[in-house]
Design an enzyme around this catalytic site. Structure first.
Site, short mmCIF file in Angstrom:
data_model
loop_
_atom_site.label_atom_id
_atom_site.label_comp_id
_atom_site.label_asym_id
_atom_site.label_seq_id
_atom_site.Cartn_x
_atom_site.Cartn_y
_atom_site.Cartn_z
N PRO A 2 0.76 -1.24 0.00
CA PRO A 2 0.00 0.00 0.00
C PRO A 2 0.79 1.29 0.00
CG PRO A 2 -0.19 -1.12 2.13
CD PRO A 2 0.85 -1.82 1.33
N GLU A 3 1.30 1.73 -1.13
CA GLU A 3 1.69 3.13 -1.27
C GLU A 3 0.59 3.74 -2.14
OE1 GLU A 3 5.80 4.22 -1.71
OE2 GLU A 3 6.49 2.35 -0.83
N LYS A 52 -2.73 7.67 0.70
CA LYS A 52 -2.92 6.27 1.06
C LYS A 52 -4.32 6.02 1.63
CE LYS A 52 2.00 6.01 2.02
NZ LYS A 52 3.02 6.03 3.09
N ARG A 267 11.87 3.35 10.39
CA ARG A 267 11.76 2.75 9.06
C ARG A 267 13.15 2.65 8.45
NH1 ARG A 267 6.71 3.29 7.11
NH2 ARG A 267 7.29 1.43 5.99
#
Length: 286
Positions: A2-3, A52, A267
């Site tokens: 999901p980008e 998103k 991240r």
DNA sequence: GGCGCATGCTCAG
DNA sequence: TGAGCCTGCGCCC
């Protein structure tokens, strides 16, 4: 995956199969039953995405807001609905007819699945930066934020209030493609660099929508942009859809240096230390 | 078949 | 800063 491109494509698919039809809505898992009961049998007017975020609009200003998070999926199938497998939070079922086939969609693992009022939707959109996938998005709004921040540009690109729809893969790839050190402070970036970066994202995300996955390596088209691609090993390059994402410890396709990784705000960053050399500020050098 | 990790984000502390 | 969400994939056995 999901980008932004995933959500854009998902909205298109949902719109194609469910829009302008009376849709059966249920929550086999049970966590969305009250809202599902309210929506069941009403007309799904449209499906759209911003960054998103996914919005499915039903009659009477009823909107279901979905955010897939890291591992949510919304699988759409043609044909009669099969018994749900796993934790299906939301199921949409469209009857066949109007020359369109019957279809159903199952939402699992999403971070958000909620019924929201129009005002709430407005507040949500107000918190998002420009989305490169939306025609007419104003990149200078993002530039205003980036150019005023001392935070690393790698973090700013992932901040949905700065840019909507960019995730870890596009971040790593677009910074590589423009030879920008991910740790470089936003306010040291040149305006023209950011402008090029934005237009590249517009194109890369559109590619993602078309192909259905993230591909940032386009050898012939990218020669001018990346400059040294022609020196790279074409066979190696052809095997990978990306330049640096999740390639830590492997050789850079362009220069052969070892791709590095480092955590930033929880991240993983990926970059080539030679193509994206460490930025040193003038103040520090003096 | 089991394990660890992941394209994201929120909230508690 | 870390836990939680609780899916799907690649890798190893």
């Amino acid at each position: 995956m999901p980008e932004g491109h995933t959500l854009f494509r998902l909205a298109q698919t949902l719109h194609e199969h469910f829009a302008e039809r009376e849709v059966r809505v249920s929550s086999p898992q049970g966590r969305f039953v009250d809202a599902a009961a309210l929506l069941d049998g009403t007309v799904l007017e449209s499906a759209s995405s911003y960054g998103k975020h996914l919005f499915t609009d039903f009659a009477e200003d009823r909107c279901v807001h979905v955010h897939l998070g890291l591992y949510g999926t919304f699988a759409v199938h043609e044909g009669a609905a099969l018994p749900p497998v796993g934790q299906v939070r939301l199921r949409l079922v469209a009857p066949g007819g109007d020359g369109r086939p019957a279809a159903y969609g199952d939402l699992r693992g999403a971070t958000a699945c909620e019924l929201i009022a129009p005002e709430e939707r407005g507040r949500l959109l107000d918190r998002l930066g420009p989305d490169p996938l939306r025609p007419g998005s104003d990149w200078t709004r993002a530039w205003d934020r980036v150019s005023r921040s001392r935070a690393p540009v790698g973090g700013l690109l992932m901040d949905q209030a700065v840019l909507a729809g960019i995730g870890n893969v596009y971040r790593a790839e677009v910074l590589f493609r423009h030879r920008v050190d991910p740790l470089r402070p936003g306010n040291t970036l040149r305006r023209v660099t950011f402008e090029h970066l934005w237009h590249d994202l517009v194109e890369l995300l559109a590619d993602g929508v078309r192909v259905g996955r993230i591909v940032t390596v386009h050898p012939p088209r990218d020669d001018a942009l990346v400059g040294r691609v022609q020196q790279a090993d074409p066979q190696l390059l052809g095997r990978s859809p990306v330049f640096v994402y999740r390639r830590a410890g492997e050789p850079c396709f362009v220069c052969g240096a070892v791709v590095r990784t480092q955590e930033l705000a929880g991240r993983n960053l990926f970059w080539c230390p030679r193509c994206q050399p460490r930025f040193r500020s003038r103040a520090r050098a003096a």
